[in-house]
Design an enzyme around this catalytic site. Structure first.
Site, PDB file in Angstrom:
ATOM      1  N   GLY A  88       0.838  -1.189   0.000  1.00  0.00           N
ATOM      2  CA  GLY A  88       0.000   0.000   0.000  1.00  0.00           C
ATOM      3  C   GLY A  88       0.873   1.238   0.000  1.00  0.00           C
ATOM      4  N   GLN A 145       2.855  10.081   1.016  1.00  0.00           N
ATOM      5  CA  GLN A 145       4.149   9.413   1.116  1.00  0.00           C
ATOM      6  C   GLN A 145       5.059   9.760  -0.063  1.00  0.00           C
ATOM      7  OE1 GLN A 145       2.270   5.383   2.235  1.00  0.00           O
ATOM      8  NE2 GLN A 145       4.354   5.311   3.070  1.00  0.00           N
ATOM      9  N   CYS A 167       6.313   0.008   7.163  1.00  0.00           N
ATOM     10  CA  CYS A 167       5.900   1.138   6.331  1.00  0.00           C
ATOM     11  C   CYS A 167       7.044   1.505   5.387  1.00  0.00           C
ATOM     12  CB  CYS A 167       5.552   2.326   7.229  1.00  0.00           C
ATOM     13  SG  CYS A 167       5.026   3.797   6.346  1.00  0.00           S
ATOM     14  N   LEU A 168       6.693   1.814   4.140  1.00  0.00           N
ATOM     15  CA  LEU A 168       7.708   2.216   3.174  1.00  0.00           C
ATOM     16  C   LEU A 168       8.382   3.526   3.563  1.00  0.00           C
ATOM     17  CD1 LEU A 168       5.849   1.289  -0.134  1.00  0.00           C
ATOM     18  CD2 LEU A 168       7.663   0.000   1.028  1.00  0.00           C
ATOM     19  N   HIS A 183      -4.069   1.296   7.718  1.00  0.00           N
ATOM     20  CA  HIS A 183      -2.737   1.894   7.725  1.00  0.00           C
ATOM     21  C   HIS A 183      -2.675   3.071   6.744  1.00  0.00           C
ATOM     22  CE1 HIS A 183       1.804   1.551   7.886  1.00  0.00           C
ATOM     23  NE2 HIS A 183       1.652   2.191   6.738  1.00  0.00           N
ATOM     24  N   GLU A 184      -3.135   2.853   5.518  1.00  0.00           N
ATOM     25  CA  GLU A 184      -3.060   3.907   4.503  1.00  0.00           C
ATOM     26  C   GLU A 184      -4.021   5.053   4.827  1.00  0.00           C
ATOM     27  OE1 GLU A 184      -0.504   3.841   2.696  1.00  0.00           O
ATOM     28  OE2 GLU A 184      -0.043   1.725   3.014  1.00  0.00           O
ATOM     29  N   HIS A 196      -2.305   7.244   7.193  1.00  0.00           N
ATOM     30  CA  HIS A 196      -1.362   8.147   6.515  1.00  0.00           C
ATOM     31  C   HIS A 196      -2.066   9.411   6.051  1.00  0.00           C
ATOM     32  CE1 HIS A 196       2.616   6.496   6.263  1.00  0.00           C
ATOM     33  NE2 HIS A 196       2.179   5.327   5.851  1.00  0.00           N
TER      34      HIS A 196
END
Length: 166
Positions: free
Chosen positions: A46, A51, A89-90, A131-132, A135
């Protein structure tokens, strides 16, 4: 379409809620494609628009056989059952920890053409949606950890070669 640089923890853009999308045009479709390409290149499941530094309520996902995007998402739990699992997380390379999330959720929003959509997810997809969405509200996953796990993660982050103090 492009692979965009992913913003890392410490970048202020990750701590602010993003604006709803109001224009459904070619630029939005390019953003969705770029997000998917960037997520794929980074090996994620995701990725949210902020991000990559874009102030727009958009995220993409690819997990449990479902791949797509959702714009201006909202979600609700579909039951009280929770799952506790390791989450990463990226935007926080090399860091993961236990996070409690609802096990079943339904997300609603629109696609890149402004058409309504709903996504029902369990397990990893439910975790990804939450999660997204976090963000997009400026919330990093470490805030969902218990205090001991969060403290450990922050200690590791502060020593990471990629971390830049703001």
């Amino acid at each position: 379409m492009a692979v965009r640089p992913i913003r890392l923890f410490g970048d202020p853009v990750l701590n602010s809620a993003v604006a709803p999308v109001t224009r459904f045009d070619e630029a939005l479709r390019v953003l969705v494609c770029d997000l998917l390409n960037t997520m794929d290149d980074a090996g994620g499941v995701g990725l949210a628009a902020n991000q990559v530094g874009v102030d727009a309520r958009v995220f993409v996902f690819d997990c449990q056989g479902m791949r797509g995007h959702i714009i201006n998402p909202s979600w609700a739990s579909a039951g009280d059952e929770v799952q506790i699992g390791r989450e990463g997380c990226l935007s926080v390379p090399g860091i993961s920890g236990p996070v409690s999330r609802y096990n079943r959720v339904v997300a609603r929003g629109v696609d890149a053409d402004g058409r309504p959509l709903a996504i029902s997810g369990t397990g990893l997809l439910a975790r990804c949606i939450q999660h997204e969405s976090d963000h997009l509200d400026g919330i990093m996953f470490m805030r969902r950890m218990d205090s001991a796990a969060r403290k450990e993660a922050m200690t590791i982050i502060r020593g990471a070669d990629w971390f830049q103090q703001p």
